[in-house]
Design a protein around this motif. Structure first.
Motif, PDB file in Angstrom:
ATOM      1  N   PRO A   1     -14.266  -7.241   0.714  1.00 15.30           N
ATOM      2  CA  PRO A   1     -14.935  -6.005   0.307  1.00 15.30           C
ATOM      3  C   PRO A   1     -14.484  -4.873   1.231  1.00 15.30           C
ATOM      4  O   PRO A   1     -14.631  -4.967   2.446  1.00 15.30           O
ATOM      5  N   ARG A   2     -13.908  -3.818   0.680  1.00 13.88           N
ATOM      6  CA  ARG A   2     -13.339  -2.763   1.531  1.00 13.88           C
ATOM      7  C   ARG A   2     -13.669  -1.361   1.047  1.00 13.88           C
ATOM      8  O   ARG A   2     -13.165  -0.379   1.608  1.00 13.88           O
ATOM      9  N   PHE A   3     -14.471  -1.259  -0.006  1.00 10.03           N
ATOM     10  CA  PHE A   3     -15.010   0.031  -0.407  1.00 10.03           C
ATOM     11  C   PHE A   3     -16.407   0.150   0.179  1.00 10.03           C
ATOM     12  O   PHE A   3     -17.318  -0.593  -0.195  1.00 10.03           O
ATOM     13  N   ALA A   4     -16.565   1.056   1.143  1.00  2.44           N
ATOM     14  CA  ALA A   4     -17.852   1.251   1.803  1.00  2.44           C
ATOM     15  C   ALA A   4     -18.573   2.413   1.128  1.00  2.44           C
ATOM     16  O   ALA A   4     -18.090   3.546   1.159  1.00  2.44           O
TER      17      ALA A   4
ATOM     18  N   TYR B   1     -17.949  -3.212  -1.229  1.00  3.70           N
ATOM     19  CA  TYR B   1     -17.561  -3.755  -2.527  1.00  3.70           C
ATOM     20  C   TYR B   1     -16.033  -3.912  -2.582  1.00  3.70           C
ATOM     21  O   TYR B   1     -15.297  -3.164  -1.936  1.00  3.70           O
ATOM     22  N   PRO B   2     -15.540  -4.863  -3.390  1.00  9.96           N
ATOM     23  CA  PRO B   2     -14.084  -5.006  -3.557  1.00  9.96           C
ATOM     24  C   PRO B   2     -13.515  -3.881  -4.419  1.00  9.96           C
ATOM     25  O   PRO B   2     -14.162  -3.398  -5.351  1.00  9.96           O
ATOM     26  N   VAL B   3     -12.283  -3.481  -4.126  1.00 11.19           N
ATOM     27  CA  VAL B   3     -11.580  -2.463  -4.903  1.00 11.19           C
ATOM     28  C   VAL B   3     -10.078  -2.727  -4.805  1.00 11.19           C
ATOM     29  O   VAL B   3      -9.599  -3.284  -3.812  1.00 11.19           O
TER      30      VAL B   3
ATOM     31  N   GLU C   1     -12.119  -7.964 -11.022  1.00 11.94           N
ATOM     32  CA  GLU C   1     -13.337  -8.763 -10.935  1.00 11.94           C
ATOM     33  C   GLU C   1     -13.343  -9.581  -9.637  1.00 11.94           C
ATOM     34  O   GLU C   1     -12.356 -10.253  -9.321  1.00 11.94           O
ATOM     35  N   PRO C   2     -14.439  -9.535  -8.880  1.00  7.07           N
ATOM     36  CA  PRO C   2     -14.506 -10.300  -7.626  1.00  7.07           C
ATOM     37  C   PRO C   2     -14.286 -11.798  -7.813  1.00  7.07           C
ATOM     38  O   PRO C   2     -13.852 -12.475  -6.877  1.00  7.07           O
ATOM     39  N   SER C   3     -14.553 -12.332  -9.005  1.00  5.54           N
ATOM     40  CA  SER C   3     -14.357 -13.761  -9.241  1.00  5.54           C
ATOM     41  C   SER C   3     -12.897 -14.177  -9.074  1.00  5.54           C
ATOM     42  O   SER C   3     -12.593 -15.349  -8.795  1.00  5.54           O
ATOM     43  N   LEU C   4     -11.966 -13.234  -9.212  1.00  7.23           N
ATOM     44  CA  LEU C   4     -10.544 -13.546  -9.034  1.00  7.23           C
ATOM     45  C   LEU C   4     -10.225 -13.936  -7.592  1.00  7.23           C
ATOM     46  O   LEU C   4      -9.254 -14.652  -7.334  1.00  7.23           O
TER      47      LEU C   4
END
Length: 242
Positions: free
Chosen positions: A77-80, A92-94, A165-168
């Motif tokens: 996760p690198r979107f703050a 969140y991941p981006v 998608e974070p599931s990836l």
């Protein structure tokens, strides 16, 4: 008495020699053993305050700020999303652009503002209006710096896609790549669009320091070229680490 003094002197000398040998041995350790301490985490709230102060009149809504730390891989996760009022930070991941990661190993290597580069651009953006496009609900971005002032021409926006998608991360160890846009998972996108919203600051850069890449077995070390493994001498090899 003299014998006791001599023994003490001898023991002190041996201890000194042992410490010197240990220091010398550490100095000769290969790089993969001499790993530095991990870098300190980034203070995203401080980054947000600094960037808001820099942009001043360009940003009308200062209650929340988006900080993208491309020093981290897409598996993290690198979107703050920084709440400037409560001092709260949600991560969140981006994605990043394929032009910034040609090897597709999940790490951003470089930024580009060039049209056609398919890369991510660094710098400060102002979030703009919502629209419905080829990628569904999206949000335009205005680049505020020379490093990202082609955002409008390049159609760099915030949108959602299946490859974000974070599931990836669980199955592939990374997210897919965009063409330079900031792409979130489709289930996460409504939250991002709502909380970031028009008129706010989005800042992207490499903030965390990537850990060095070590060769797993960078040997032999100097002076050890003639060392032979125990198995080559005795014909057996130990089965435990005792």
């Amino acid at each position: 008495m003299n014998e006791l003094i001599d023994r003490r002197a001898m023991l002190a000398g041996l201890a000194s020699a042992g410490a010197l040998a240990a220091t010398s041995a550490r100095a000769q350790m290969p790089g993969w053993i001499q790993q530095p301490a991990p870098p300190a985490p980034v203070d995203y709230l401080a980054v947000a305050r600094t960037q808001l102060a820099r942009q001043g009149r360009n940003i009308t809504q200062t209650d929340r700020v988006g900080i993208v730390d491309f020093g981290l891989p897409s598996s993290r996760p690198r979107f703050a999303l920084v709440d400037m009022v409560a001092g709260k930070i949600d991560m969140y991941p981006v994605t990043h652009g394929r032009g910034s990661d040609p090897q597709h190993d999940g790490w951003l290597k470089s930024f580009s503002n060039r049209v056609g580069s398919l890369a991510t651009s660094r710098g400060a953006y102002r979030t703009s209006d919502y629209y419905l496009g080829g990628n569904g609900s999206s949000m335009r971005l205005a680049g505020l710096e020379p490093d990202n002032n082609n955002a409008d021409v390049r159609a760099i926006v915030v949108h959602g896609a299946w490859y974000a998608e974070p599931s990836l991360i669980a199955t592939q160890g990374k997210l897919g790549r965009s063409e330079g846009c900031f792409v979130f998972g489709e289930e996460l996108l409504p939250l991002i669009l709502y909380k970031l919203g028009p008129g706010r600051l989005l800042f992207a850069d490499k903030l965390s320091i990537a850990p060095p890449v070590f060769k797993p077995f960078d040997i032999p070390a100097p002076g050890t070229e003639n060392i032979r493994r125990a198995g080559s001498v005795s014909g057996t090899f130990p089965t435990t680490a005792d």
